[in-house]
Design an enzyme around this catalytic site. Structure first.
Site, PDB file in Angstrom:
ATOM      1  N   GLU A 577       0.813  -1.250   0.431  1.00 25.47           N
ATOM      2  CA  GLU A 577       0.351   0.372  -0.150  1.00 25.47           C
ATOM      3  C   GLU A 577       0.902   0.795  -0.108  1.00 25.47           C
ATOM      4  O   GLU A 577       0.828   2.426  -0.725  1.00 25.47           O
ATOM      5  CB  GLU A 577      -1.010   0.126   1.176  1.00 25.47           C
ATOM      6  CG  GLU A 577      -1.842  -0.993   0.999  1.00 25.47           C
ATOM      7  CD  GLU A 577      -2.529  -1.464  -0.129  1.00 25.47           C
ATOM      8  OE1 GLU A 577      -2.975  -0.354  -0.462  1.00 25.47           O
ATOM      9  OE2 GLU A 577      -2.707  -2.915  -0.846  1.00 25.47           O
ATOM     10  N   SER A 723      -7.544  -6.628  -4.566  1.00 27.46           N
ATOM     11  CA  SER A 723      -7.674  -5.483  -4.383  1.00 27.46           C
ATOM     12  C   SER A 723      -7.097  -4.642  -3.353  1.00 27.46           C
ATOM     13  O   SER A 723      -7.050  -4.915  -2.747  1.00 27.46           O
ATOM     14  CB  SER A 723      -8.952  -5.032  -5.845  1.00 27.46           C
ATOM     15  OG  SER A 723     -10.010  -5.244  -4.363  1.00 27.46           O
ATOM     16  N   HIS A 724      -6.860  -3.738  -3.891  1.00 27.93           N
ATOM     17  CA  HIS A 724      -6.442  -2.139  -2.617  1.00 27.93           C
ATOM     18  C   HIS A 724      -7.876  -2.181  -1.506  1.00 27.93           C
ATOM     19  O   HIS A 724      -7.691  -1.964  -0.663  1.00 27.93           O
ATOM     20  CB  HIS A 724      -6.266  -0.795  -3.630  1.00 27.93           C
ATOM     21  CG  HIS A 724      -6.541   0.172  -2.269  1.00 27.93           C
ATOM     22  ND1 HIS A 724      -4.874   0.830  -1.469  1.00 27.93           N
ATOM     23  CD2 HIS A 724      -7.285   0.818  -2.337  1.00 27.93           C
ATOM     24  CE1 HIS A 724      -5.120   1.803  -0.816  1.00 27.93           C
ATOM     25  NE2 HIS A 724      -6.929   2.355  -1.093  1.00 27.93           N
ATOM     26  N   MET A 725      -8.987  -2.569  -2.491  1.00 27.83           N
ATOM     27  CA  MET A 725     -10.249  -1.840  -1.295  1.00 27.83           C
ATOM     28  C   MET A 725     -11.108  -2.657  -0.964  1.00 27.83           C
ATOM     29  O   MET A 725     -11.326  -2.066   0.247  1.00 27.83           O
ATOM     30  CB  MET A 725     -11.460  -0.828  -2.389  1.00 27.83           C
ATOM     31  CG  MET A 725     -11.168  -0.211  -3.115  1.00 27.83           C
ATOM     32  SD  MET A 725     -10.466   1.410  -2.577  1.00 27.83           S
ATOM     33  CE  MET A 725     -12.379   2.536  -2.325  1.00 27.83           C
TER      34      MET A 725
END
Length: 767
Positions: A577, A723-725
């Site tokens: 991140e 995924s990031h989210m």
């Protein structure tokens, strides 16, 4: 064009006018009346209905309001429909409910009563063009069996959607996958001819006797496509040729089955969208998919595909070359023959399970050691891999993963490399070069390490050593860059917050998307404020859990300790991140420079979005620049108009898919075990996110602002569990459904209220 024989009126009037003219379908008998008729003499109206020879069976009582199916607005689904109505009292109540759903006391509104079909083999909606873009396709959305409102109500399971290019449908070279739907295509073509409108929508049913029944016809309220049917056909021919050319150009790529997808591996659909403008697409190529992806993978012990582009665009729509991706997940130690057979196995498995296209690293490829690798490798025996092959595959993955987790593992080198990323270069070309070497390259490696970390964490949960609550606590205790945004929004003043996070923007590669510091009030409610989130407890495993982890590591062949494993899991996720945050800072500044360059020559950001990055970095700084930019803008704008007219499936299995395809029924990724009932907020339409289920097509890091606005849940069309989210939602304990696919995303986004139940993996439309 055929002379107009039928003029669109109300639902009832249109059906009545079409009924005697249709050759490809039929219209059910009907009685219709106005609200004024009902209010003046309802007994006469009921008597007229009940005297009909079909009145004894179940009835359908439908709205037929003025303006309901007009050229300006369809208002489809806005008014009430009652089905299965039997008897005088039920009929009276059904009519009252339809009238009550109208806006105001307009006496000219109508009510339509027909017999309800009971022998339905399929029903749905057919459009003469793409209802979103006006592109020249026939679009069928249907459900086999079930009631006639299963598709339009949004509550039916098993709904299917097929697209066929108009020219290919006319030529008979593409057909829907169900034979009895061919008659529906003929019905659509006939309604187009009879009304003189080339943009129409019909609701239909096909009976068990094979009859095609027209339930409704209305004009589609959509702008015509910028590309005509013949020019569109030429575009699709170029797509098919591009598929063949790319499939033949293998080089270092292994495997014999070409396959292209919008979501595997570096998932362009989530990051830049399925129809990115030329600047965004070229930036993604330059930073990630031309060389960086392969260089990083080779440095982590995988097969070296340096020089092979990962991304192939078809009419401007970006796809991952799945064979190249799968080849790059093969450990470098494996011999070519075995590696090639592995890639063929992976591609065959994906082609047979299209719903896994956003889960390939979890469910298709073997890319690292795990706590159930022995079982996964053993399954290769069913696909022709002998004992020696299986042993070699397992040994190579064990060795590769142990090198990654070692004290001098490649991910630690990437952490150090990231520290060298400069952040203050106004020269776009120099900034991009630095961004590749010290931003995108370490990010690509740390993204791989983060994936391995998540897979190992999930393995601890699957083995029973950690619970789902332990997993949530471990992730919640990580102070990632993403989780810090919510905390800092609550504690920092506006200037300090924007100084730290101002470079972020939804659509990381999109020059048209404002940065946080360019439009802060668009993203954050500064007046509302927010209390600092409660500090999450740092997860600490019990002594029994440590012992269990040590035993799992020993059995699986890991050489690290339990503490080293947990450290790697946490740090790999955090550093992934951070790397994304840092390298997108430089990328965001490059976009600012590009906009400034365009403005200096008389072009706005909209214009520059059509210019590829190579054109911008090759400007000479003299009088020729304006002309060069003008040519690039015009060319890019024209090409993107073609891109907007092309519809392709999420996975391209053959060149024939360019002409017609059925959307696969994708399996969404549910995040957390929580449940929420809340209104829907379409973020891209500008809906307020507070207290709502936020809908965003592809949620990249720039959408972190949503978590500072108090959303109840998140739904995306594209995006996987890694995924990031998805990670972000898990950290904060916010339910999310990622990667639901275009059809479900569009359907659920139109709802007012949803019931989102992650534990039961269900989403239900409440209103």
């Amino acid at each position: 064009m055929t002379a107009t024989l039928v003029r669109f009126g109300t639902k009832a009037e249109t059906l009545k006018a079409l009924e005697p003219l249709l050759a490809s379908g039929k219209v059910l008998p009907a009685v219709h009346f106005t609200v004024r008729d009902w209010s003046e003499d309802r007994a006469e109206v009921i008597g007229r209905i009940l005297r009909s020879p079909w009145a004894a069976g179940p009835l359908a009582v439908r709205s037929s309001a003025q303006g309901e199916d007009s050229l300006l607005a369809s208002q489809a689904g806005r008014f009430h429909t009652s089905l299965g109505v039997v008897g005088r009292d039920a009929l009276e109540r059904a009519v009252e409910r339809v009238i009550a759903s109208y806006d105001g006391p307009d006496g000219d509104h109508q009510v339509l009563v027909q017999p309800q079909l009971t022998n339905v083999s399929a029903s749905g909606v057919a459009c003469s063009c793409d209802p979103s873009s006006g592109a020249p396709y026939r679009v069928l959305t249907w459900l086999d069996g079930g009631g006639t409102d299963a598709v339009t109500s949004g509550r039916g399971e098993g709904v299917r959607t097929w697209y066929g290019a108009v020219e290919a449908v006319r030529a008979g070279t593409t057909r829907p996958p169900v034979a009895h739907l061919a008659g529906v295509l003929a019905l659509v073509t006939e309604v187009v001819a009879l009304t003189g409108h080339d943009r129409v929508e019909v609701e239909f049913a096909v009976t068990t006797d094979g009859d095609v029944v027209l339930l409704q016809a209305r004009p589609l309220v959509v702008q015509p496509s910028e590309v005509g049917a013949r020019a569109h056909s030429a575009l699709l021919g170029a797509v098919a040729d591009r598929w063949a050319d790319s499939a033949a150009n293998t080089g270092k790529v292994l495997g014999s089955r070409p396959l292209y997808g919008v979501m595997p591996d570096w998932n362009p659909a989530e990051i830049i969208g399925v129809r990115p403008r030329p600047l965004a697409l070229s930036l993604y190529r330059r930073l990630i998919t031309d060389r960086t992806w392969a260089r990083s993978r080779a440095a982590y012990g995988y097969r070296d595909l340096t020089g092979v582009p990962l991304l192939v665009d078809f009419a401007g729509i970006p796809y991952v070359d799945v064979r190249a991706s799968f080849s790059s997940f093969v450990p470098a130690a494996l011999p070519d023959g075995l590696a090639g057979r592995l890639v063929d196995h992976y591609t065959t498995r994906l082609a047979d399970n299209l719903h896994l296209h956003d889960k390939v690293e979890f469910t298709i490829v073997l890319s690292c050691n795990s706590f159930d690798l022995r079982r996964q490798v053993a399954e290769l025996a069913d696909h022709g891999f002998g004992a020696a092959d299986r042993a070699l595959v397992r040994r190579s993955l064990v060795a590769l993963t142990n090198r990654l987790l070692a004290p001098d593992g490649a991910w630690r080198r990437d952490v150090r490399l990231l520290e060298r990323l400069p952040t203050d270069d106004d020269d776009a070309g120099a900034a991009l070069t630095a961004c590749v070497e010290y931003g995108a390259l370490p990010f690509a490696g740390l993204a791989r390490a983060g994936f391995v970390g998540v897979q190992l964490l999930d393995g601890l949960v699957a083995s029973g050593v950690l619970s789902q609550a332990d997993r949530a606590a471990l992730l919640g205790g990580l102070r990632t860059v993403a989780s810090a945004i919510t905390e800092d929004f609550a504690t920092l003043d506006r200037a300090a917050f924007l100084e730290r996070y101002g470079h972020l923007r939804p659509g990381t590669y999109d020059i048209l998307s404002p940065r946080y510091d360019e439009a802060p009030d668009l993203y954050f409610d500064w007046a509302r404020g927010m209390s600092p989130p409660a500090g999450a407890e740092v997860f600490r495993p019990s002594a029994a859990q440590r012992r269990a982890i040590r035993e799992l590591l020993r059995e699986a062949g890991f050489t690290c300790t339990a503490d080293e494993l947990l450290y790697f899991i946490g740090e790999s996720i955090k550093e992934r991140e951070r790397a994304k945050f840092e390298f997108t800072r430089v990328l965001s500044d490059v976009l600012v420079t590009a906009r400034r360059t365009g403005r200096s020559h008389g072009f706005d950001a909209e214009d520059i979005s059509y210019v590829e990055i190579d054109t911008l970095t090759a400007l000479r700084g003299d009088a020729s620049d304006r002309a060069a930019l003008g040519r690039a803008v015009e060319s890019g704008r024209g090409r993107h108009a073609g891109t907007r007219s092309v519809l392709l499936p999420p996975l391209l299995l053959s060149p024939e898919d360019a002409w017609g395809f059925e959307l696969p029924d994708l399996v969404p990724n549910f995040v957390t075990q929580l449940r929420v009932r809340a209104p829907v907020a379409d973020i891209e339409r500008g809906d307020a996110p507070e207290g709502a289920i936020a809908f965003v097509a592809g949620a990249d890091p720039g959408y972190d602002w949503l978590f500072a606005r108090g959303i109840r849940a998140l739904v995306t069309a594209y995006g996987g569990m890694n995924s990031h989210m998805a990670i972000r939602a898990q950290e904060l304990g916010i339910p999310a459904v990622m990667g639901v696919g275009e059809r479900k995303f569009a359907l659920w986004r139109r709802a007012e209220v949803l019931d989102l139940d992650c534990a039961n993996r269900m989403v239900e439309v409440l209103s």
